[in-house]
Scaffold this motif. Structure first.
Motif, mmCIF file in Angstrom:
data_model
loop_
_atom_site.group_PDB
_atom_site.id
_atom_site.type_symbol
_atom_site.label_atom_id
_atom_site.label_comp_id
_atom_site.label_asym_id
_atom_site.label_seq_id
_atom_site.Cartn_x
_atom_site.Cartn_y
_atom_site.Cartn_z
ATOM 1 N N VAL A 168 49.622 -40.134 27.531
ATOM 2 C CA VAL A 168 49.773 -38.663 27.292
ATOM 3 C C VAL A 168 50.680 -38.434 25.943
ATOM 4 N N TYR A 169 50.230 -38.063 24.861
ATOM 5 C CA TYR A 169 50.927 -37.605 23.692
ATOM 6 C C TYR A 169 51.804 -36.270 23.954
ATOM 7 N N LYS A 170 52.989 -36.183 23.501
ATOM 8 C CA LYS A 170 53.732 -35.004 23.496
ATOM 9 C C LYS A 170 54.384 -34.457 22.281
ATOM 10 N N GLY A 171 54.648 -33.176 22.083
ATOM 11 C CA GLY A 171 55.665 -32.718 21.054
ATOM 12 C C GLY A 171 55.304 -33.298 19.708
ATOM 13 N N LYS A 172 56.092 -33.775 19.201
ATOM 14 C CA LYS A 172 55.887 -34.217 18.015
ATOM 15 C C LYS A 172 55.140 -35.426 17.774
ATOM 16 N N GLY A 173 55.115 -36.332 18.983
ATOM 17 C CA GLY A 173 54.001 -37.142 19.015
ATOM 18 C C GLY A 173 52.532 -36.830 19.032
ATOM 19 N N ALA A 174 52.185 -35.797 19.622
ATOM 20 C CA ALA A 174 50.816 -35.132 19.592
ATOM 21 C C ALA A 174 50.714 -34.522 18.355
ATOM 22 N N LYS A 175 51.414 -33.612 17.427
ATOM 23 C CA LYS A 175 51.518 -33.248 16.172
ATOM 24 C C LYS A 175 51.105 -34.400 15.186
ATOM 25 N N LEU A 176 51.914 -35.634 15.506
ATOM 26 C CA LEU A 176 51.600 -36.647 14.665
ATOM 27 C C LEU A 176 50.419 -37.267 14.793
ATOM 28 N N GLN A 177 49.844 -37.449 15.923
ATOM 29 C CA GLN A 177 48.600 -37.647 16.151
ATOM 30 C C GLN A 177 47.570 -36.962 15.440
ATOM 31 N N ARG A 178 47.553 -35.713 15.667
ATOM 32 C CA ARG A 178 46.581 -34.613 15.007
ATOM 33 C C ARG A 178 46.848 -34.567 13.494
ATOM 34 N N ALA A 179 48.014 -35.044 12.916
ATOM 35 C CA ALA A 179 48.115 -35.045 11.454
ATOM 36 C C ALA A 179 47.534 -36.237 11.064
ATOM 37 N N LEU A 180 47.448 -37.434 11.656
ATOM 38 C CA LEU A 180 46.598 -38.717 11.077
ATOM 39 C C LEU A 180 45.204 -38.445 11.253
ATOM 40 N N ILE A 181 44.781 -37.446 12.331
ATOM 41 C CA ILE A 181 43.360 -37.277 12.321
ATOM 42 C C ILE A 181 42.847 -36.475 11.115
ATOM 43 N N THR A 182 43.715 -35.330 10.887
ATOM 44 C CA THR A 182 43.193 -34.546 9.721
ATOM 45 C C THR A 182 43.527 -35.120 8.527
ATOM 46 N N TYR A 183 44.392 -35.941 8.236
ATOM 47 C CA TYR A 183 44.846 -36.573 6.925
ATOM 48 C C TYR A 183 43.376 -37.616 6.776
ATOM 49 N N PHE A 184 43.098 -38.473 7.818
ATOM 50 C CA PHE A 184 42.089 -39.134 7.559
ATOM 51 C C PHE A 184 40.708 -38.576 7.309
ATOM 52 N N LEU A 185 40.404 -37.705 8.203
ATOM 53 C CA LEU A 185 39.117 -36.653 7.737
ATOM 54 C C LEU A 185 39.296 -36.298 6.398
ATOM 55 N N ASP A 186 40.285 -35.812 6.106
ATOM 56 C CA ASP A 186 40.629 -35.112 4.516
ATOM 57 C C ASP A 186 40.145 -36.409 3.560
ATOM 58 N N LYS A 187 40.715 -37.439 3.650
ATOM 59 C CA LYS A 187 40.565 -38.502 2.847
ATOM 60 C C LYS A 187 38.989 -39.013 2.633
ATOM 61 N N ASN A 188 38.299 -38.929 3.786
ATOM 62 C CA ASN A 188 36.990 -39.234 3.942
ATOM 63 C C ASN A 188 35.948 -38.362 3.281
ATOM 64 N N THR A 189 36.216 -37.100 3.588
ATOM 65 C CA THR A 189 35.522 -35.906 2.925
ATOM 66 C C THR A 189 35.722 -35.895 1.340
ATOM 67 N N GLU A 190 37.087 -36.171 0.930
ATOM 68 C CA GLU A 190 37.166 -36.090 -0.544
ATOM 69 C C GLU A 190 36.543 -37.408 -1.097
ATOM 70 N N ALA A 191 36.206 -38.215 -0.321
ATOM 71 C CA ALA A 191 35.610 -39.419 -0.846
ATOM 72 C C ALA A 191 34.172 -39.280 -0.753
ATOM 73 N N GLY A 192 33.485 -38.182 -0.309
ATOM 74 C CA GLY A 192 32.004 -37.770 -0.513
ATOM 75 C C GLY A 192 31.456 -38.027 1.010
ATOM 76 N N TYR A 193 32.130 -38.381 2.081
ATOM 77 C CA TYR A 193 31.678 -38.332 3.356
ATOM 78 C C TYR A 193 31.468 -36.854 4.072
ATOM 79 N N THR A 194 30.209 -36.696 4.515
ATOM 80 C CA THR A 194 29.977 -35.407 5.298
ATOM 81 C C THR A 194 30.675 -35.411 6.839
ATOM 82 N N GLU A 195 31.548 -34.437 7.001
ATOM 83 C CA GLU A 195 32.008 -34.602 8.265
ATOM 84 C C GLU A 195 31.033 -34.053 9.394
ATOM 85 N N TYR A 196 31.167 -34.693 10.500
ATOM 86 C CA TYR A 196 30.402 -34.381 11.634
ATOM 87 C C TYR A 196 31.307 -34.350 12.772
ATOM 88 N N GLN A 197 30.706 -33.540 13.816
ATOM 89 C CA GLN A 197 31.604 -33.481 15.222
ATOM 90 C C GLN A 197 30.213 -34.094 16.258
#
Length: 423
Positions: A168-197
């Motif tokens: 279970v991720y909590k507080g700043k741990g959960a925010k850091l986890q979410r930050a990494l996900i968003t950062y990775f997706l941003d890097k990938n879409t900037e490189a031309g990958y289309t995002e899918y859910q």
């Protein structure tokens, strides 16, 4: 899976290639060829009878038109007999085709020529290393103790709610986890990958399409009542977008990315090496997937490797790249590069990404084709990579960025977290 004509025409090459995986495939390959020969013999016999039946039908029609009823009825009796035989042959043909498919499902991909020989991870070849390993202050802690000290990940609570391996991720741990996900997706879409859910549950056909079934059935969570599987990686639903699809050559290349939780039973995993975030049953991962023209797939693989490099350079984590040996490669891969980040507090390398080219192996299972410039249907190459798997990246950040005052957030992530230190 491998194509039967390729196996038939390159028997010794296939056997030698699989020997790189420490597999003696001689008996299995000979069985494939034998079953295929029998299947083709039945198909030839069936085709001949169907052609004869069609010819007789035309002759019967002409006889009835000319009033030669008796001759027509004799031939009708013969066509009835042929129908009985063709029914039996169809059943035999289907049985042979199914037997052939089951054999083919057992055969892993042939390693690329540059894959090194070896039996295990100890034999993987280091091809690149970058980043300075930080010198930590006295009393530096491994990430599971840091998580408890700063109350950012609760392993015991996850154990209470579900079981071991579900933190279970909590507080700043959960925010850091979410930050990494968003950062990775941003890097990938900037490189031309289309995002899918993507869906987190897949059907059996999807598991077979990308090669998780039947090879890794024991590692997947199975919802038996609905015969669905929790995904072990976004590679499965992402690549299956293209199952039974005929593309145009102009559609290539295709690049997609997606974030999903991933679920792996990790049966038999125990010991110090699985503590904390080192090995989990549920974890987050961002994936990149490519569908490429066969002539350009290894250039694309190099591009994917360089893309992951840039992310780790921005995170300023010490890492290395390994070319996996034949004995450590995944079932479907022709060539795999693993990225590992150095965990300073644990004094060990942690795998954080695998980037692989499957060549035509998955495309053949998926029945994915593209129409080439000559108008003929051809198998594309599929590739995928972790960009990135979060648990061990997070472990690396917590351990390598720890100071006596707290855990400093990598500069590139601070705009996503909204804070610069966990204290």
């Amino acid at each position: 899976m491998l194509q039967v004509p390729f196996i038939r025409e390159n028997k010794n090459l296939v056997i030698a290639g699989l020997a790189k995986r420490n597999i003696d495939a001689t008996k299995l390959i000979e069985e494939v060829i034998s079953v295929d020969e029998e299947r083709r013999r039945i198909q030839t016999e069936l085709d001949g009878l169907l052609a004869e039946s069609n010819s007789l039908s035309k002759e019967i029609g002409n006889l009835f038109k000319s009033g030669e009823t008796q001759k027509a009825n004799i031939l009708k009796e013969k066509t009835s007999q042929i129908k009985e035989v063709t029914k039996e042959l169809n059943e035999a043909l289907n049985a042979k085709a199914e037997a052939l498919s089951q054999l083919l499902y057992k055969i892993p991909n042939i390693p690329n020529a540059i894959v090194p020989l070896g039996n295990s991870a100890e034999d993987n070849e280091e091809v690149y290393k970058e980043g300075d390993i930080p010198v930590l202050h006295e009393g530096a802690l491994p990430h599971w103790e840091l998580a408890k000290k700063y109350d950012i990940i609760d392993f015991e609570l996850g154990n209470k709610i579900t079981g071991a391996g579900f933190p279970v991720y909590k507080g700043k741990g959960a925010k850091l986890q979410r930050a990494l996900i968003t950062y990775f997706l941003d890097k990938n879409t900037e490189a031309g990958y289309t995002e899918y859910q993507l869906p987190l549950l897949v059907n059996e056909a999807s598991g077979f399409g990308t090669g998780q079934l039947p090879d890794k059935e024991g590692q997947m969570y199975h919802v038996t009542e609905d015969n669905l599987y929790l995904i072990p990686t976004a590679e499965v639903p992402g690549t299956n977008i293209f199952r039974d699809v005929l593309l145009n050559e102009s559609d290539l290349p295709i690049g997609i990315t997606g974030y999903t939780p991933c679920f792996r039973r990790e049966a038999g995993s125990y010991g110090a090496h699985v503590r904390g975030l080192n090995r989990l049953h549920q974890f987050d991962k961002v994936e990149i997937i490519r569908i490429e023209h066969p002539n350009k797939s290894y250039q694309a693989l190099d591009g994917m490797v360089n893309h992951v490099k840039t992310i780790l350079q921005e995170l300023k984590l010490p890492y290395r790249i390994l070319r996996l040996c034949g004995g450590d490669m995944g079932f479907t891969s022709a060539l795999t590069y693993d990225f590992e980040v150095f965990s300073t507090a644990q004094n060990r390398w942690l795998e954080i990404s695998s980037v692989s080219n499957f060549e035509t192996f998955q495309a053949n299972r998926l029945k994915l084709r593209f129409k080439n410039s000559e108008g003929k249907n051809e198998l594309p190459h599929t590739l995928n990579g972790s960009s990135l798997a979060l648990p061990r990246v997070l472990a690396g950040i917590l351990e390598n960025y720890q100071t006596e005052k707290g855990i400093v957030i990598p500069e590139v992530l601070q705009k996503y977290t909204g804070f610069s230190i966990i204290d």
